[in-house]
Design an enzyme around this catalytic site. Structure first.
Site, PDB file in Angstrom:
ATOM      1  N   ASN A  13       0.699  -1.310   0.070  1.00  0.00           N
ATOM      2  CA  ASN A  13       0.076  -0.047  -0.120  1.00  0.00           C
ATOM      3  C   ASN A  13       0.802   1.163  -0.049  1.00  0.00           C
ATOM      4  OD1 ASN A  13      -1.982   2.138   0.363  1.00  0.00           O
ATOM      5  ND2 ASN A  13      -2.298   1.493   2.857  1.00  0.00           N
ATOM      6  N   TRP A  14       0.976   1.855  -0.982  1.00  0.00           N
ATOM      7  CA  TRP A  14       1.965   3.139  -1.365  1.00  0.00           C
ATOM      8  C   TRP A  14       1.343   4.371  -0.689  1.00  0.00           C
ATOM      9  CZ3 TRP A  14       4.049   2.950  -7.002  1.00  0.00           C
ATOM     10  CH2 TRP A  14       5.014   1.945  -7.045  1.00  0.00           C
ATOM     11  N   HIS A  99      -9.333   0.773   4.819  1.00  0.00           N
ATOM     12  CA  HIS A  99      -8.026   1.017   5.506  1.00  0.00           C
ATOM     13  C   HIS A  99      -8.427   1.907   6.908  1.00  0.00           C
ATOM     14  CE1 HIS A  99      -4.184   2.184   6.586  1.00  0.00           C
ATOM     15  NE2 HIS A  99      -3.634   1.087   5.977  1.00  0.00           N
ATOM     16  N   GLU A 173      -5.025  -5.494  10.617  1.00  0.00           N
ATOM     17  CA  GLU A 173      -4.222  -4.434  10.849  1.00  0.00           C
ATOM     18  C   GLU A 173      -4.433  -3.801  12.297  1.00  0.00           C
ATOM     19  OE1 GLU A 173      -2.298  -3.319   6.840  1.00  0.00           O
ATOM     20  OE2 GLU A 173      -4.184  -2.018   7.179  1.00  0.00           O
ATOM     21  N   GLY A 240       2.859  -1.303   4.134  1.00  0.00           N
ATOM     22  CA  GLY A 240       2.803   0.237   4.070  1.00  0.00           C
ATOM     23  C   GLY A 240       4.001   0.716   3.620  1.00  0.00           C
ATOM     24  N   GLY A 241       4.653   1.235   4.473  1.00  0.00           N
ATOM     25  CA  GLY A 241       5.860   2.230   4.522  1.00  0.00           C
ATOM     26  C   GLY A 241       7.000   1.291   3.524  1.00  0.00           C
TER      27      GLY A 241
END
Ligand code: PEP
Length: 267
Positions: A13-14, A99, A173, A240-241
């Site tokens: 997930n950018w 999200h 998450e 993510g990151g």
């Protein structure tokens, strides 16, 4: 046996990173560094980079899926700045639904999420439904109740057979682990995967929800991936990151590949 057959997935997930001019090259580099048999890879760039990422992957590695990070719950209308599921045709094959950053920033509710899921499925998008508790909820021992409620709230209005046919994926998450550098333990993630599948069982999913892949998400890195992939109930990660860093993605997908190979060998 079903667990042995379950797909192993790593989705990146950018978030709100990359402009179209750089996104294609980044996707190409990540794709080249993560060609590991048995792992389904997905990249979810911002809407504005979907076309660039899709074009780069179509040319260099069409096995990598492209996903949107959100979808609107209506098909069209006066919703300024929104994007509907039919508008994603040809741009994305996957979509992240709900999200926690959207629950937090856009006030998305479980009922709304159910409608988004429905629209995504009607459009042929493969949904990744995100669920997870806040820190205060975990500290109060409410994590399983919260996550079960989120799963039920999002899925209860759809037939389990429809969701299974759409190849629903659920990402656990914990909100306190997203972007914080803190992760759940593998054992905690596995307990939450069990709670998710218990809820799927109550909803009438086949084989007690054992066919639905459950990913872990929350500050996953190449160093922490092993913790999660060591758990048989966890089927990969929503990253993510670290998904913006080719070296990290290479390590994460390599570790996922070990699980994929072990599962293939045990069928
Ligand atoms: C996410 O965006 O879903 C996520 C898990 O982010 P991070 O890996 O940065 O915690």
């Amino acid at each position: 046996m079903i667990q042995a057959m379950r797909e192993v997935i790593v989705a990146g997930n950018w978030k709100m990173h990359t402009v179209p001019a750089e996104a294609g090259q980044l996707a190409r580099t990540i794709a080249a560094r993560t060609r590991i048999p048995g792992v389904t890879r997905v990249i979810c760039p911002p809407y504005t980079s979907l076309a660039a990422v899709g074009a780069a992957l179509a040319e260099h590695d069409p096995d990598v899926g492209v996903g949107a990070q959100n979808v609107h719950h209506e098909l069209q209308g006066a919703y300024t700045g929104e994007v509907s599921a039919p508008m994603l045709a040809g741009l994305a094959g996957w979509v992240i639904v709900c999200h926690s950053e959207r629950r937090r920033d856009a006030g998305e509710t479980d009922a709304l999420i159910g409608r988004k899921l429905q629209r995504a499925i009607e459009a042929g998008l493969r949904p990744i439904l995100c669920v997870g508790e806040l820190l205060a909820e975990r500290e109060a021992g409410q994590q399983e109740t919260v996550v079960s409620r989120q799963v039920r709230g999002a899925l209860a209005d759809q037939a389990p057979a429809t969701l299974e046919a759409a190849r629903l994926v659920i990402a656990y998450e914990p909100v306190w682990a997203i972007g914080t550098g803190r992760t759940a333990s593998g054992r905690d993630a596995a307990a939450m995967a069990a709670a998710i599948r218990a809820t799927l069982t109550e909803l009438g999913f086949t084989d007690g929800g054992e066919r639905v892949p459950v990913l872990y998400g929350g500050s996953v890195t190449s160093a922490s991936m092993d913790e999660f992939m060591a758990e048989p109930s966890i089927d990969g990660a929503l990253v993510g990151g670290a998904s913006l860093k080719p070296d990290e993605m290479a390590g994460i997908v390599t570790r996922a590949g070990l699980t994929a190979t072990a599962r293939a060998g045990s069928v």
